[in-house]
Design a protein around this motif. Structure first.
Motif, short mmCIF file in Angstrom:
data_model
loop_
_atom_site.label_atom_id
_atom_site.label_comp_id
_atom_site.label_asym_id
_atom_site.label_seq_id
_atom_site.Cartn_x
_atom_site.Cartn_y
_atom_site.Cartn_z
N PRO A 223 -13.43 9.22 -1.43
CA PRO A 223 -13.13 7.89 -1.93
C PRO A 223 -13.47 6.81 -2.54
O PRO A 223 -14.92 7.51 -2.98
N ALA A 224 -13.10 5.96 -2.60
CA ALA A 224 -13.92 5.24 -3.21
C ALA A 224 -13.89 5.02 -5.28
O ALA A 224 -14.62 4.51 -5.52
N GLU B 187 -4.29 7.49 -1.47
CA GLU B 187 -3.78 6.52 -1.30
C GLU B 187 -4.29 5.62 -2.44
O GLU B 187 -4.63 5.80 -3.45
N ARG C 140 0.32 5.41 1.29
CA ARG C 140 -0.64 6.71 1.78
C ARG C 140 0.12 7.89 1.69
O ARG C 140 1.58 7.30 2.40
N GLN D 142 -0.37 0.75 -10.62
CA GLN D 142 -0.26 1.20 -8.49
C GLN D 142 -2.06 1.98 -9.25
O GLN D 142 -2.64 2.40 -9.41
N SER D 143 -3.26 1.31 -8.21
CA SER D 143 -4.05 2.51 -8.28
C SER D 143 -3.57 3.69 -7.37
O SER D 143 -2.72 3.72 -6.13
N ARG E 189 -2.61 0.71 -3.38
CA ARG E 189 -2.06 -0.59 -3.85
C ARG E 189 -1.65 -0.54 -4.81
O ARG E 189 -1.64 -0.15 -6.07
N PHE E 190 -0.61 -1.00 -4.63
CA PHE E 190 0.55 -1.96 -5.67
C PHE E 190 -0.50 -2.62 -6.25
O PHE E 190 0.23 -3.56 -6.06
N GLU F 249 -6.54 6.94 -5.55
CA GLU F 249 -7.54 7.86 -5.32
C GLU F 249 -7.54 8.89 -3.93
O GLU F 249 -6.34 8.44 -3.37
N ASP G 31 -8.45 11.32 -0.98
CA ASP G 31 -9.80 10.98 0.08
C ASP G 31 -10.51 12.12 -0.13
O ASP G 31 -12.20 11.63 0.17
N GLY G 32 -10.86 13.45 -0.71
CA GLY G 32 -12.31 14.13 -0.69
C GLY G 32 -12.96 13.00 -1.97
O GLY G 32 -14.30 13.41 -1.90
N HIS H 149 0.80 -1.34 0.32
CA HIS H 149 -0.11 -0.14 0.02
C HIS H 149 1.20 1.50 0.33
O HIS H 149 2.08 1.38 0.51
N VAL I 177 -11.06 5.35 -7.75
CA VAL I 177 -10.44 4.99 -8.17
C VAL I 177 -10.01 5.02 -9.82
O VAL I 177 -10.33 4.04 -10.99
N ALA I 178 -8.88 4.89 -9.46
CA ALA I 178 -8.15 5.56 -11.35
C ALA I 178 -6.73 4.85 -10.85
O ALA I 178 -6.24 3.79 -9.81
#
Lengths: 164, 164
Positions: free
Chosen positions: A105-106, A83, A70, A97-98, A85-86, A100, A102-103, A68, A108-109
């Motif tokens: 959330p979910a 944040e 962040r 990697q993904s 993940r690889f 995103e 916080d503003g 991960h 995801v690019a």
């Protein structure tokens, strides 16, 4: 190529929409690939450029498959967390990697970064970013992403110069 | 509707591919919406059905916008981790969240779950899942997802019966 031309090609990223849901970014750095790779993956170096001159707290940076990351950027406008993940980390040439914020959330690019050794001490970074929807892609393009990214890459230029 | 017919509609989920990158799932539960909502969001209840009878460790379950979730399922075949983040949590009717399995890190799907109150003590759960690519969607459909999901929902039926 003259020194001036080299400087020009290194100064600004090419950024464009690709298809319905993607963004394409290309940027040349005046540094060898191994040095660029380190600046992308070593926390003490990432902290110096990713935040565009703002304080950046690296809460996690685990550059391996499944790890991960962040980052929290402290700006005059507030505190912004990012944040992801690889999916793949293949030194010194490819990271998937993904991503995103916080503003949102979910939302995801997925970013695929490729480093090409140009053979003359320079390195081309190509980033493709795919979103789930066209709205998310267009929102990112309209968010000031390009300006922020160019500020980050200008800061990265300085890090690369000092780690020479 | 006879009791037998009610039982039949509740026994198996409708699962189908939708467009290029989506999966559609529909399942009716013999319980009021508030009770289904609790079973989807309260850790002690989720732990009883999500793992299909296997031990499930709920490392995180923060059902609010921006909150994270992470579940670890302990099976005879090994230990499997799943995680994601909540985009939207609107009790008692809608949850939007990201979903990924540790075995394919940063392959991220977005699940939108809607609970419809059928007005007769039953609740319809509709889940749409969107992937970044058609390959990821097809891989999920071929992974045994439908069987696993029906096992989870059968376990959820039992939880709903005991929390009546």
């Amino acid at each position: 190529m003259t020194a001036t031309a080299k400087q020009e090609t290194a100064s600004k990223a090419i950024t464009k929409a690709l298809g319905d849901r993607e963004i394409y970014v290309e940027r040349i750095f005046n540094a060898p690939r191994e040095r660029v790779w380190k600046a992308l993956t070593e926390p003490d170096l990432v902290a110096q450029w990713w935040g565009r001159g703002n304080k950046l707290v690296i809460e996690r940076l685990e550059p391996f498959r499944g790890g991960h990351w962040r980052f929290v950027e402290h700006t005059d406008q507030g505190v912004f967390g990012f944040e992801g993940r690889f999916r793949e980390v293949t030194p010194p040439e490819r990271i998937v990697q993904s991503f995103e914020w916080d503003g949102m959330p979910a939302h995801v690019a997925i970013q695929t970064m490729t480093l090409d050794d140009l053979g003359d001490g320079r390195t081309r970074l190509v980033v493709t970013i795919i979103f789930h929807t066209q709205e998310e892609r267009d929102g990112m393009l309209q968010s000031g992403m390009e300006t922020g990214m160019n500020e980050s890459y200008a800061a990265l230029d300085k890090v690369l110069a000092t780690t020479a």
